[in-house]
Enzyme design. Sequence first.
Site, PDB file in Angstrom:
ATOM      1  CG  PHE A  10      -1.988   1.021   1.197  1.00  0.00           C
ATOM      2  CD1 PHE A  10      -3.185   0.760   0.542  1.00  0.00           C
ATOM      3  CD2 PHE A  10      -1.813   2.259   1.804  1.00  0.00           C
ATOM      4  CE1 PHE A  10      -4.188   1.710   0.505  1.00  0.00           C
ATOM      5  CE2 PHE A  10      -2.823   3.213   1.765  1.00  0.00           C
ATOM      6  CZ  PHE A  10      -4.014   2.938   1.112  1.00  0.00           C
ATOM      7  CD  GLU A  70       0.635   0.746   9.952  1.00  0.00           C
ATOM      8  OE1 GLU A  70      -0.509   1.235  10.041  1.00  0.00           O
ATOM      9  OE2 GLU A  70       0.925  -0.139   9.130  1.00  0.00           O
ATOM     10  CD  GLU A  76       7.170  12.382  17.955  1.00  0.00           C
ATOM     11  OE1 GLU A  76       6.961  11.527  17.073  1.00  0.00           O
ATOM     12  OE2 GLU A  76       8.104  12.281  18.772  1.00  0.00           O
ATOM     13  CB  ILE A  90       5.990   0.945  -0.600  1.00  0.00           C
ATOM     14  CG1 ILE A  90       5.791   2.430  -0.918  1.00  0.00           C
ATOM     15  CG2 ILE A  90       4.666   0.176  -0.692  1.00  0.00           C
ATOM     16  CD1 ILE A  90       4.963   3.211   0.101  1.00  0.00           C
ATOM     17  CB  THR A 137       4.930   7.142   3.049  1.00  0.00           C
ATOM     18  OG1 THR A 137       4.182   6.710   4.177  1.00  0.00           O
ATOM     19  CG2 THR A 137       6.007   8.111   3.494  1.00  0.00           C
TER      20      THR A 137
END
Lengths: 391, 260
Positions: free
Chosen positions: A122, A372, A376, A156, A125
């Site tokens: 998936f 994921e 923070e 990925i 990013t």
Amino acid sequence: MFELSKDHEDFRRVVRDFAQAEVEPHIAQWTREHHFPTDLVPKMGDLGLFGLVVPEEFGGAGADFTSLCVAIEELGRVDQSIGITLSAGVGLGINPILTYGSQAQKEQWLPDLVAGRALAGFGLTEPDAGSDAAATRTKARLDGDQWVVDGAKAFITNSGTDITSVVTVTARTGTLDDGRPEISAIMIPSGTTGFTVEPAYDKLGWHVSDTHGLTFAGCRVPADNLLGERGQGFKQFLKTLDDGRIAISALALGCIERMLAETTAYAKTRTAFGRPIGVNQGVAFPIADLAVMAEAARNLTYKAAWLKDEHEAGRRTSSEVKQAASIAKLYSTEAANTATRIATQVFGGNGFMEEYPVARFHRDAKILEIGEGTSEVQRMVIARHLGLPAA
Amino acid sequence: MNIVVCVKYVPDAQSDRTFNESDNTTDRVGVDGLLSELDEYAVEEALKLVEAGEGEVTVVTVGPDQAADALKKALQMGADKAVHVKDDAIHGSDAVATSLVLAEAIKKIGSPDLVITGMASTDGTMSVVPAMLAERLGLPQVTFASELSIDGSTVTIRRDGDAASETIVATLPALVSVTDQINEPRFPSFKGIMAAKKKPVEEWALADLGVDASQVGLEAAWSKVESFTKRPPREQGQIVTDDGDGGTKLAEFLYAQKFV
């Protein structure tokens, strides 16, 4: 309430035996060689790991999310890279297709993914867009009955293995009235012209996990490869992440438990000044802390998994799951980093040596606080849930 | 082809195994137990045969309540049904009595085409039950198979010895014991675990088999353990200080121990 079911425990034992037999004997070499064990994937498929949460009509077991967490935890005790291979394979590879795919898409991709004959990735990013998904630059435009995709994705998982069949990527497919980008998810089969899998990253840890950058240059796929509704890519992705956070928490739990087991055994047998080092409170107390961390991480992880299963059954809200997932992920992954630091210290010089597994876990733990959603971001999610004002 | 596989619940070799203080029998309650690893090969071989053709696999065990775990594992792997023979009178039985109970249970199950056993249990490691069982059932005994094939009404096995490998043929029905070289036992899948819960497990007592309590148990055993002592903890090894003749001393030690 404070016990998993007998079925879960039976399953745990099988996964533990599997990991001991199929992973443990090879993991040092795989790690040294940064080797992704393609042959292990169908074996994991035979065990039913990829199909746990998939309905039987696509070859799955129709089991609950808690079962998947048990499997990730147990694999993660033996090796974190193998644990993330399962976690990402299901959470990021299979889940979006299962949740948002058309019947035809499910029938095309799921059976091989469930059997472990294939893996899917998936791609969200990008070099300049992570949790800030609205900054996505990858673009897709419709040209007749095809999407033409241009852009790049970063970090990925499972995207470049010999058996990777498809990568779902988020891309801008237009601009909304308010000026924000319209984000959609599009499935790009491996081998599509214009889709390049970049060489594997040189990573701090997770050496056995497959991670690549991807580039798309005039990459054409059928219009039917849109996954879910046009413009829903961002929303779909957010839900995918909630589940993933609980899975990462389970992975971190496996790490903490392993550190507890390793340090306990070592402190009983390693002698210094003529007695086992565990006699010293300076060694025993941090190990006691590890036991507390393991217990806390276990309760938070399985509470979140239980909430997710209850949510699926319509008895809990998604907001409750989201909060519990972030809390579990934040605590477990930070505790895992503390745990590997303690374990390395207990092992002393040996902890710095590849001969012992502690060093590998030490390297692998850091990414848990990042992937994921960073710690923070978890704090941000938790704070917003408390009603604190958002910026 | 209908196959009966005999399995045994044994103390986990990874944990501390011991005997009962009262009667010197194996402690099967106080330690973690599991399906004897050598029996997993027998279950796997039966499953492969049935999967390649048709029929069903029945697993049978003789043992206390906890022995149900061994049956459960075999059912999770894929066996179709299970029979658990348990009776307080069986406690302390030797191989002779065990083979009697197993034989009667197999007769009650029906007339299998093939009975498969492991090569030995991992606790008693006597390796005699398969032979005794074949004798009691009047079946050809084909033991220590490291390869097995069925062709119509015959079974062919390979038995690997130190000096030679034998190929042995027997007519069905037959009893075969298999070694750990014959296959790679599967792990139960998640589906297998869930499916196992719905599979039938019959529980039979000695009376169901027409076996008299006097024929089994510690009292009827032809041999019994008189006493046991725990193995002493390992002693500290011998430390050789190298005063320039370390190599010689090491060679002397190895020679004295007949290692070289």
